[in-house]
Design a protein around this motif. Structure first.
Motif, PDB file in Angstrom:
ATOM      1  N   VAL A 275      -1.553   5.662  -4.811  1.00 40.36           N
ATOM      2  CA  VAL A 275      -0.579   4.696  -5.325  1.00 40.36           C
ATOM      3  C   VAL A 275      -0.210   3.776  -4.163  1.00 40.36           C
ATOM      4  CG1 VAL A 275       1.740   4.383  -6.263  1.00 40.36           C
ATOM      5  CG2 VAL A 275       0.296   6.250  -7.096  1.00 40.36           C
ATOM      6  N   VAL A 276      -0.340   2.473  -4.397  1.00 37.61           N
ATOM      7  CA  VAL A 276      -0.063   1.473  -3.367  1.00 37.61           C
ATOM      8  C   VAL A 276       1.177   0.679  -3.781  1.00 37.61           C
ATOM      9  CG1 VAL A 276      -1.000  -0.482  -2.080  1.00 37.61           C
ATOM     10  CG2 VAL A 276      -2.549   1.301  -2.929  1.00 37.61           C
ATOM     11  N   VAL A 277       2.157   0.623  -2.874  1.00 36.84           N
ATOM     12  CA  VAL A 277       3.412  -0.077  -3.130  1.00 36.84           C
ATOM     13  C   VAL A 277       3.667  -1.014  -1.944  1.00 36.84           C
ATOM     14  CG1 VAL A 277       5.867   0.185  -3.656  1.00 36.84           C
ATOM     15  CG2 VAL A 277       4.271   1.983  -4.301  1.00 36.84           C
ATOM     16  N   HIS A 278       4.161  -2.215  -2.224  1.00 42.25           N
ATOM     17  CA  HIS A 278       4.419  -3.187  -1.155  1.00 42.25           C
ATOM     18  C   HIS A 278       5.353  -2.614  -0.095  1.00 42.25           C
ATOM     19  CE1 HIS A 278       5.170  -6.907   0.933  1.00 42.25           C
ATOM     20  NE2 HIS A 278       6.463  -6.790   0.685  1.00 42.25           N
ATOM     21  N   SER A 279       6.503  -2.094  -0.529  1.00 39.63           N
ATOM     22  CA  SER A 279       7.450  -1.507   0.423  1.00 39.63           C
ATOM     23  C   SER A 279       8.271  -0.436  -0.275  1.00 39.63           C
ATOM     24  CB  SER A 279       8.370  -2.570   1.029  1.00 39.63           C
ATOM     25  OG  SER A 279       9.202  -3.124   0.046  1.00 39.63           O
TER      26      SER A 279
END
Length: 186
Positions: free
Chosen positions: A58-62
């Motif tokens: 899972v990739v999240v900006h911040s």
């Protein structure tokens, strides 16, 4: 077997741009919420949590895009990593897999605490701004939902014994708003 790369994007309002958050990332699927980060009750976050499988990333900006509360952030990260799902935070350059070092866990706590602190500052500034505007007479609250004629109709229908939920639905207001109009008249 290599899992999917899943993006999660959150903006607070509908007019904010979601494109910049994961720009340039190669993702198999993206879930986007247009909702406050004050809690984890967000439809696309729940869909992501249901969709993600062991081996996925899972990739999240911040971190503050995932949660604005340290407890929620920890629970989400721990819940994902316990299921064998890796999570990456782009802005902070941090990733968590469940086999994290004590330093990584410290960074999660520190960065999560900053996100929570930032939210508290925003709320405090908002309250201060409203108080100052009230002193100047510039803040009058939200515009009334109903016209004078509609308010009179509301009172007539309540006096006739009609169900308040039905009246509220017909007028396009919540029951709480209906009760506020009734209290204001008392």
């Amino acid at each position: 077997m290599k899992g999917q790369r899943i993006g999660y994007v959150r903006v607070s309002t509908f007019d904010q741009n979601v494109d910049r958050q994961l720009e340039g990332q190669s993702l198999d699927r993206t879930f986007t919420d247009k909702a406050s980060g004050k809690d984890v009750n967000r439809p696309q976050l729940e869909a992501l949590l249901t969709f993600a499988r062991e081996g996925d990333t899972v990739v999240v900006h911040s971190m503050d895009r995932l949660a604005r509360n340290l407890d929620d952030l920890r629970k989400l990260v721990q819940g994902l990593t316990k299921r064998g799902i890796r999570i990456e935070f782009e802005k902070e350059s941090l990733s968590f897999s469940g086999e994290d070092s004590p330093m990584a866990n410290l960074m999660l706590s520190v960065m999560g605490a900053f996100a929570e602190f930032e939210r508290a500052l925003i709320r405090e500034r908002q309250r201060e701004g409203i108080a100052i505007a009230r002193q100047r007479g510039a803040y009058r609250g939200r515009k009334r939902s109903l016209s004078d004629e509609m308010i009179a109709d509301l009172h007539r229908r309540v006096a006739a014994g009609e169900r308040k939920a039905t009246i509220a639905r017909d007028m396009g207001i919540s029951r709480e708003t209906l009760y506020q109009y009734l209290r204001a008249a008392a």
